[in-house]
Design an enzyme around this catalytic site. Structure first.
Site, PDB file in Angstrom:
ATOM      1  CE1 TYR A  39     -20.151 -36.885 -16.793  1.00 54.79           C
ATOM      2  CE2 TYR A  39     -20.898 -38.758 -15.490  1.00 54.79           C
ATOM      3  CZ  TYR A  39     -21.077 -37.895 -16.549  1.00 54.79           C
ATOM      4  OH  TYR A  39     -22.160 -38.015 -17.377  1.00 54.79           O
ATOM      5  CG  HIS A 117     -21.045 -30.050 -21.228  1.00 58.47           C
ATOM      6  ND1 HIS A 117     -22.181 -30.269 -20.482  1.00 58.47           N
ATOM      7  CD2 HIS A 117     -21.348 -29.133 -22.165  1.00 58.47           C
ATOM      8  CE1 HIS A 117     -23.146 -29.524 -20.974  1.00 58.47           C
ATOM      9  NE2 HIS A 117     -22.679 -28.817 -21.983  1.00 58.47           N
TER      10      HIS A 117
HETATM   11  O1  CA2 Z   1     -20.064 -33.970 -19.144  1.00 58.81           O
HETATM   12  C1  CA2 Z   1     -20.778 -33.245 -18.457  1.00 58.81           C
HETATM   13  O2  CA2 Z   1     -20.338 -32.382 -17.684  1.00 58.81           O
HETATM   14  C2  CA2 Z   1     -22.300 -33.438 -18.486  1.00 58.81           C
HETATM   15  O3  CA2 Z   1     -22.916 -32.153 -18.377  1.00 58.81           O
HETATM   16  C3  CA2 Z   1     -22.634 -34.300 -17.302  1.00 58.81           C
HETATM   17  C4  CA2 Z   1     -24.110 -34.693 -17.230  1.00 58.81           C
HETATM   18  C5  CA2 Z   1     -24.578 -35.278 -18.554  1.00 58.81           C
HETATM   19  O4  CA2 Z   1     -25.974 -35.512 -18.503  1.00 58.81           O
HETATM   20  C6  CA2 Z   1     -24.257 -34.362 -19.719  1.00 58.81           C
HETATM   21  O5  CA2 Z   1     -24.670 -34.999 -20.913  1.00 58.81           O
HETATM   22  C7  CA2 Z   1     -22.775 -34.065 -19.781  1.00 58.81           C
HETATM   23  C8  CA2 Z   1     -24.331 -35.725 -16.122  1.00 58.81           C
HETATM   24  C9  CA2 Z   1     -23.924 -35.247 -14.783  1.00 58.81           C
HETATM   25  C10 CA2 Z   1     -23.923 -36.416 -13.852  1.00 58.81           C
HETATM   26  O6  CA2 Z   1     -22.846 -36.262 -12.976  1.00 58.81           O
HETATM   27  C11 CA2 Z   1     -22.381 -37.353 -12.317  1.00 58.81           C
HETATM   28  C12 CA2 Z   1     -21.197 -37.215 -11.672  1.00 58.81           C
HETATM   29  C13 CA2 Z   1     -20.662 -38.286 -11.015  1.00 58.81           C
HETATM   30  C14 CA2 Z   1     -21.325 -39.487 -10.985  1.00 58.81           C
HETATM   31  C15 CA2 Z   1     -22.535 -39.618 -11.623  1.00 58.81           C
HETATM   32  C16 CA2 Z   1     -23.076 -38.541 -12.299  1.00 58.81           C
END
Ligand code: CA2
Length: 165
Positions: A39, A117
């Site tokens: 991310y 995303h």
């Molecule tokens: O890629 C993306 O932006 C997502 O929306 C992120 C979601 C995931 O469930 C989608 O499939 C794709 C997860 C967000 C979690 O964000 C975090 C950020 C930093 C550390 C851990 C989790």
């Protein structure tokens, strides 16, 4: 990140400014602090600051809201309808793949939105490859990291400009 307050300057001195709402779903408050290999290193506060600065140059106010709770996101979407929000940028995060209720809220208010995303959800697990939001979105951006929010913002600004003419 919680909801950054609109500054007095925004609300008092820019009463006619158009407004864009940026919604972030669950766990995105961790952005920049965990799993940077997926991310990235940018935080939600960084993203908000960059979007707000860019929009301000066009006299547009950006409001950002992150929640780990589905109902709070739905309440925020419903409130947007009576607040004159002209466009929504949304990363529903995990709710992308599960939330009929958040989808229904966006459909109910009829505010155009872009789905963003950070990661390329089509290059990840099969369960991430279905979104409850994409078919109603003006567009979908994925895999571009934090830049995706800026690309979505440029599109939102162009839509708001067109709406003024
Ligand atoms: O890629 C993306 O932006 C997502 O929306 C992120 C979601 C995931 O469930 C989608 O499939 C794709 C997860 C967000 C979690 O964000 C975090 C950020 C930093 C550390 C851990 C989790």
């Amino acid at each position: 990140m919680t909801r950054p307050k609109r500054s007095q300057k925004d609300s008092a001195q820019r009463p006619d400014a158009a407004r864009i709402l940026v919604l972030h779903g669950p766990n995105l408050n961790l952005l920049g602090t965990r799993e940077p290999q997926i991310y990235g290193h940018t935080t939600l506060a960084d993203i908000h600051a960059a979007m707000a600065a860019r929009a301000r140059a066009e006299n547009v106010i950006v409001e950002s809201f992150q929640s780990n709770h589905e109902g709070q996101l739905i309440d925020r979407v419903q409130a947007a309808a009576s607040e004159g929000i002209g466009f929504i940028v949304i990363n529903p995060a995990g709710y992308t793949h599960t939330s009929v209720a958040l989808r229904d809220a966006l459909a109910a208010v009829s505010i155009p939105y872009v789905e963003v995303h950070l990661s390329n959800i089509h290059a990840r697990e099969p369960f991430r490859q279905h979104s409850y939001f994409s078919d109603r979105a003006a567009g979908v951006i994925c895999g571009l990291g934090a830049y995706g929010y800026m690309a979505a913002l440029e599109y939102a600004l162009s839509r708001l400009r067109d709406a003024q003419h």
